[in-house]
Design an enzyme around this catalytic site. Sequence first.
Site, PDB file in Angstrom:
ATOM      1  N   CYS A 236      52.267 -73.337  44.609  1.00  0.00           N
ATOM      2  CA  CYS A 236      52.588 -74.758  44.455  1.00  0.00           C
ATOM      3  C   CYS A 236      53.214 -75.093  43.101  1.00  0.00           C
ATOM      4  O   CYS A 236      54.104 -75.946  43.027  1.00  0.00           O
ATOM      5  CB  CYS A 236      51.342 -75.601  44.708  1.00  0.00           C
ATOM      6  SG  CYS A 236      50.750 -75.466  46.415  1.00  0.00           S
TER       7      CYS A 236
ATOM      8  N   ASP B  17      47.528 -79.679  41.635  1.00  0.00           N
ATOM      9  CA  ASP B  17      46.481 -79.184  42.541  1.00  0.00           C
ATOM     10  C   ASP B  17      45.277 -78.535  41.856  1.00  0.00           C
ATOM     11  O   ASP B  17      44.800 -77.471  42.277  1.00  0.00           O
ATOM     12  CB  ASP B  17      47.077 -78.182  43.534  1.00  0.00           C
ATOM     13  CG  ASP B  17      48.170 -78.775  44.401  1.00  0.00           C
ATOM     14  OD1 ASP B  17      48.479 -79.958  44.241  1.00  0.00           O
ATOM     15  OD2 ASP B  17      48.721 -78.037  45.237  1.00  0.00           O
TER      16      ASP B  17
ATOM     17  N   HIS C 137      41.453 -75.550  53.697  1.00  0.00           N
ATOM     18  CA  HIS C 137      41.210 -75.965  52.317  1.00  0.00           C
ATOM     19  C   HIS C 137      41.741 -77.381  52.103  1.00  0.00           C
ATOM     20  O   HIS C 137      42.614 -77.845  52.818  1.00  0.00           O
ATOM     21  CB  HIS C 137      41.903 -75.010  51.324  1.00  0.00           C
ATOM     22  CG  HIS C 137      43.398 -74.961  51.498  1.00  0.00           C
ATOM     23  ND1 HIS C 137      44.002 -74.183  52.457  1.00  0.00           N
ATOM     24  CD2 HIS C 137      44.413 -75.605  50.852  1.00  0.00           C
ATOM     25  CE1 HIS C 137      45.314 -74.336  52.400  1.00  0.00           C
ATOM     26  NE2 HIS C 137      45.599 -75.205  51.431  1.00  0.00           N
TER      27      HIS C 137
ATOM     28  N   ASP D 181      46.749 -81.566  46.985  1.00  0.00           N
ATOM     29  CA  ASP D 181      46.870 -81.021  48.335  1.00  0.00           C
ATOM     30  C   ASP D 181      45.939 -81.831  49.235  1.00  0.00           C
ATOM     31  O   ASP D 181      44.744 -81.973  48.926  1.00  0.00           O
ATOM     32  CB  ASP D 181      46.442 -79.539  48.312  1.00  0.00           C
ATOM     33  CG  ASP D 181      47.425 -78.627  48.999  1.00  0.00           C
ATOM     34  OD1 ASP D 181      48.595 -79.005  49.136  1.00  0.00           O
ATOM     35  OD2 ASP D 181      47.018 -77.504  49.380  1.00  0.00           O
TER      36      ASP D 181
ATOM     37  N   LYS E 150      50.277 -84.392  48.958  1.00  0.00           N
ATOM     38  CA  LYS E 150      51.223 -83.530  49.663  1.00  0.00           C
ATOM     39  C   LYS E 150      50.509 -82.725  50.747  1.00  0.00           C
ATOM     40  O   LYS E 150      49.282 -82.572  50.725  1.00  0.00           O
ATOM     41  CB  LYS E 150      51.928 -82.593  48.687  1.00  0.00           C
ATOM     42  CG  LYS E 150      51.024 -81.616  47.952  1.00  0.00           C
ATOM     43  CD  LYS E 150      51.785 -80.901  46.848  1.00  0.00           C
ATOM     44  CE  LYS E 150      50.979 -79.805  46.188  1.00  0.00           C
ATOM     45  NZ  LYS E 150      50.677 -78.673  47.078  1.00  0.00           N
TER      46      LYS E 150
ATOM     47  N   HIS F 192      45.284 -82.102  53.165  1.00  0.00           N
ATOM     48  CA  HIS F 192      45.592 -81.656  54.515  1.00  0.00           C
ATOM     49  C   HIS F 192      44.710 -82.309  55.574  1.00  0.00           C
ATOM     50  O   HIS F 192      43.499 -82.471  55.361  1.00  0.00           O
ATOM     51  CB  HIS F 192      45.396 -80.141  54.628  1.00  0.00           C
ATOM     52  CG  HIS F 192      46.312 -79.338  53.766  1.00  0.00           C
ATOM     53  ND1 HIS F 192      47.663 -79.545  53.725  1.00  0.00           N
ATOM     54  CD2 HIS F 192      46.064 -78.287  52.925  1.00  0.00           C
ATOM     55  CE1 HIS F 192      48.214 -78.666  52.897  1.00  0.00           C
ATOM     56  NE2 HIS F 192      47.268 -77.912  52.388  1.00  0.00           N
TER      57      HIS F 192
END
Length: 360
Positions: free
Chosen positions: A283, A110, A205, A155, A238, A157
């Site tokens: 993480c 990340d 984020h 990451d 993820k 989202h």
Amino acid sequence: MTEQNENGDFFLKYRNETLFNDKNSIVQCLKYFDKDNDQSLDLNEFEQLLKSLFSHNGNSYQIEMAKIKAMFDFFDSNKDGKIQLIELENFWFKIIKPTLFPKNALLIVDVQNDFITGTLSLTNCPSKHNGAEIVPIINNLIDTVPFETIAYSIDWHPADHSSFIENVNNRKLAENSPIKENIKTFDSVIYEAYPNVLQILWPAHCIQGTNGAKLHADLKQVDAKTDSLGRSVIYVYKGCLSDIDSYSAFFDNCRLNETSLHNDLKKLGITDLYICGIAADVCVAYTSMDALGLNYRVIYIQDGVRGVDSDNIKKQEINLVNNGALLIKSKDVYDMVGCKDRRPELAYATFLSLARSNKV
């Protein structure tokens, strides 16, 4: 700590796979460490073998006698107090082989814009860390260390993700949620959909497709097609589901869904994961713990991480060590990947995995 090894580095020559797999090499090993010529190794002779195996530049790493005895007893399958040739063969292939022939991957967690200069910049967190500081450290590892694989976790989202403080009113809170009103950023809640999972609420984020979700512009991204070292490259995404977070690069926080990472690494035969990135106490820590649970040998690069809270980073590092991870500095990585620096902690983690499964 290390001490001068009187036996030298007996094992370095066995980094040749043909020589290693020759059964006569095991016989030669037995003869070399069998000082009383009884065609077996007693505990003291086994200890000398370990001192030669786990060494760096002629200096042996110190190993607790309790750990030496545990390994000795495990591989002494007939319980006669000696390691016979057939028992040494087991040790040769199950402990010495992964020590001399690890398959190494660098896992970069990340290193994305939002964690460095964006909406969830570490500079605005209690640690006040500057995530950009690790980019040249990671780039140097990419440039100089012959890993078999480079893996990047991202990451990723959706805009309605349950971890965003902006979305907290869009889901019903569970009866057992510790906070139900006047909820602020960094508070923890429990949603009714997942009544056993605390959800920390972060600023929005790493939203899919945004600049904040991109890897930092200065971070080197290896192209497997043109890489001069012929390394494989993995990208894993993820936190892609709206209703559940995923700190780990392997699983979501409920362990209901698995990412592609474990399957990709196993296809490549990876045994050792060198882990760095952001955030050390979130993480990176969750990824490292899951990697240990999946029986990877985990090497956590301390100067290659930055995190949210300095005190929590220390707590997470202690937890990782207690569960079998090895903490090192980036300067140590090259010799470790090249098997010139062979740490007993990693072999002991392999041994514990064998012991748990009773695989002699």
